[in-house]
Design a protein around this motif. Sequence first.
Motif, PDB file in Angstrom:
ATOM      1  N   SER A  11       0.851  -1.188   0.000  1.00 35.13           N
ATOM      2  CA  SER A  11       0.000   0.000   0.000  1.00 35.13           C
ATOM      3  C   SER A  11       0.884   1.233   0.000  1.00 35.13           C
ATOM      4  O   SER A  11       2.024   1.204   0.458  1.00 35.13           O
ATOM      5  N   SER A  12       0.345   2.312  -0.539  1.00 37.45           N
ATOM      6  CA  SER A  12       1.097   3.559  -0.657  1.00 37.45           C
ATOM      7  C   SER A  12       0.363   4.668   0.084  1.00 37.45           C
ATOM      8  O   SER A  12      -0.862   4.718   0.080  1.00 37.45           O
ATOM      9  N   GLN A  13       1.142   5.528   0.686  1.00 36.00           N
ATOM     10  CA  GLN A  13       0.562   6.659   1.409  1.00 36.00           C
ATOM     11  C   GLN A  13       1.286   7.925   0.985  1.00 36.00           C
ATOM     12  O   GLN A  13       2.523   7.979   0.999  1.00 36.00           O
ATOM     13  N   GLY A  14       0.516   8.930   0.606  1.00 36.69           N
ATOM     14  CA  GLY A  14       1.099  10.197   0.178  1.00 36.69           C
ATOM     15  C   GLY A  14       1.758  10.921   1.330  1.00 36.69           C
ATOM     16  O   GLY A  14       1.227  10.970   2.427  1.00 36.69           O
ATOM     17  N   ARG A  15       2.920  11.483   1.064  1.00 32.35           N
ATOM     18  CA  ARG A  15       3.665  12.239   2.073  1.00 32.35           C
ATOM     19  C   ARG A  15       3.776  13.720   1.705  1.00 32.35           C
ATOM     20  O   ARG A  15       4.513  14.459   2.328  1.00 32.35           O
ATOM     21  N   GLY A  16       3.063  14.126   0.651  1.00 34.57           N
ATOM     22  CA  GLY A  16       3.140  15.519   0.220  1.00 34.57           C
ATOM     23  C   GLY A  16       4.255  15.757  -0.774  1.00 34.57           C
ATOM     24  O   GLY A  16       5.233  15.017  -0.813  1.00 34.57           O
ATOM     25  N   TYR A  17       4.100  16.772  -1.587  1.00 31.91           N
ATOM     26  CA  TYR A  17       5.101  17.156  -2.586  1.00 31.91           C
ATOM     27  C   TYR A  17       5.450  16.009  -3.528  1.00 31.91           C
ATOM     28  O   TYR A  17       6.583  15.870  -3.963  1.00 31.91           O
ATOM     29  N   GLY A  18       4.454  15.158  -3.825  1.00 31.23           N
ATOM     30  CA  GLY A  18       4.671  14.055  -4.759  1.00 31.23           C
ATOM     31  C   GLY A  18       5.444  12.884  -4.195  1.00 31.23           C
ATOM     32  O   GLY A  18       5.820  11.979  -4.928  1.00 31.23           O
ATOM     33  N   ARG A  19       5.686  12.888  -2.894  1.00 36.21           N
ATOM     34  CA  ARG A  19       6.429  11.786  -2.276  1.00 36.21           C
ATOM     35  C   ARG A  19       5.458  10.781  -1.681  1.00 36.21           C
ATOM     36  O   ARG A  19       4.402  11.145  -1.175  1.00 36.21           O
ATOM     37  N   TYR A  20       5.852   9.532  -1.723  1.00 30.49           N
ATOM     38  CA  TYR A  20       5.020   8.465  -1.179  1.00 30.49           C
ATOM     39  C   TYR A  20       5.859   7.552  -0.301  1.00 30.49           C
ATOM     40  O   TYR A  20       7.054   7.379  -0.522  1.00 30.49           O
ATOM     41  N   SER A  21       5.201   6.979   0.673  1.00 28.40           N
ATOM     42  CA  SER A  21       5.815   5.946   1.504  1.00 28.40           C
ATOM     43  C   SER A  21       5.078   4.650   1.200  1.00 28.40           C
ATOM     44  O   SER A  21       3.851   4.614   1.210  1.00 28.40           O
ATOM     45  N   HIS A  22       5.815   3.602   0.902  1.00 29.32           N
ATOM     46  CA  HIS A  22       5.222   2.329   0.521  1.00 29.32           C
ATOM     47  C   HIS A  22       5.480   1.309   1.632  1.00 29.32           C
ATOM     48  O   HIS A  22       6.608   1.174   2.104  1.00 29.32           O
ATOM     49  N   THR A  23       4.427   0.632   2.023  1.00 25.32           N
ATOM     50  CA  THR A  23       4.534  -0.396   3.050  1.00 25.32           C
ATOM     51  C   THR A  23       3.879  -1.672   2.541  1.00 25.32           C
ATOM     52  O   THR A  23       3.122  -1.654   1.572  1.00 25.32           O
ATOM     53  N   TRP A  24       4.174  -2.788   3.183  1.00 22.06           N
ATOM     54  CA  TRP A  24       3.491  -4.027   2.837  1.00 22.06           C
ATOM     55  C   TRP A  24       3.029  -4.721   4.114  1.00 22.06           C
ATOM     56  O   TRP A  24       3.609  -4.557   5.176  1.00 22.06           O
ATOM     57  N   TYR A  35       9.331   2.178   2.385  1.00 14.43           N
ATOM     58  CA  TYR A  35      10.151   2.134   1.186  1.00 14.43           C
ATOM     59  C   TYR A  35       9.825   3.360   0.347  1.00 14.43           C
ATOM     60  O   TYR A  35       8.669   3.752   0.244  1.00 14.43           O
ATOM     61  N   SER A  36      10.838   3.949  -0.257  1.00 13.77           N
ATOM     62  CA  SER A  36      10.597   5.120  -1.096  1.00 13.77           C
ATOM     63  C   SER A  36      10.135   4.714  -2.488  1.00 13.77           C
ATOM     64  O   SER A  36       9.564   5.513  -3.214  1.00 13.77           O
ATOM     65  N   SER A  37      10.364   3.463  -2.854  1.00 16.29           N
ATOM     66  CA  SER A  37       9.979   2.959  -4.164  1.00 16.29           C
ATOM     67  C   SER A  37       8.976   1.821  -4.009  1.00 16.29           C
ATOM     68  O   SER A  37       9.173   0.921  -3.192  1.00 16.29           O
ATOM     69  N   ARG A  38       7.899   1.873  -4.792  1.00 13.10           N
ATOM     70  CA  ARG A  38       6.902   0.806  -4.729  1.00 13.10           C
ATOM     71  C   ARG A  38       7.511  -0.525  -5.165  1.00 13.10           C
ATOM     72  O   ARG A  38       7.201  -1.571  -4.607  1.00 13.10           O
ATOM     73  N   SER A  39       8.398  -0.479  -6.149  1.00 14.06           N
ATOM     74  CA  SER A  39       9.008  -1.723  -6.626  1.00 14.06           C
ATOM     75  C   SER A  39       9.867  -2.362  -5.537  1.00 14.06           C
ATOM     76  O   SER A  39       9.920  -3.591  -5.434  1.00 14.06           O
ATOM     77  N   ASP A  40      10.525  -1.551  -4.708  1.00 11.47           N
ATOM     78  CA  ASP A  40      11.302  -2.090  -3.592  1.00 11.47           C
ATOM     79  C   ASP A  40      10.384  -2.761  -2.582  1.00 11.47           C
ATOM     80  O   ASP A  40      10.696  -3.828  -2.049  1.00 11.47           O
ATOM     81  N   ALA A  41       9.245  -2.130  -2.301  1.00  9.86           N
ATOM     82  CA  ALA A  41       8.287  -2.698  -1.363  1.00  9.86           C
ATOM     83  C   ALA A  41       7.715  -4.004  -1.903  1.00  9.86           C
ATOM     84  O   ALA A  41       7.562  -4.987  -1.161  1.00  9.86           O
TER      85      ALA A  41
END
Length: 53
Positions: A11-24, A35-41
């Motif tokens: 899942s992804s959560q917006g952090r503002g300014y186009g940044r996202y935090s990805h968790t699983w 994770y800063s990258s969805r592919s890494d997550a």
Amino acid sequence: MFGTSHRAYVSSQGRGYGRYSHTWTCSCGTRGGNYSSRSDAEAAASKHEKNRR
């Protein structure tokens, strides 16, 4: 035990300014994240499904 296949979902959560935090989160209750990258997550989630830890 049978029926213990692991399914992890990213899942992804917006952090503002186009940044996202990805968790699983896995069906077993294990979580991984920030994770800063969805592919890494997705790679980490897939690894967990295979290793089951």
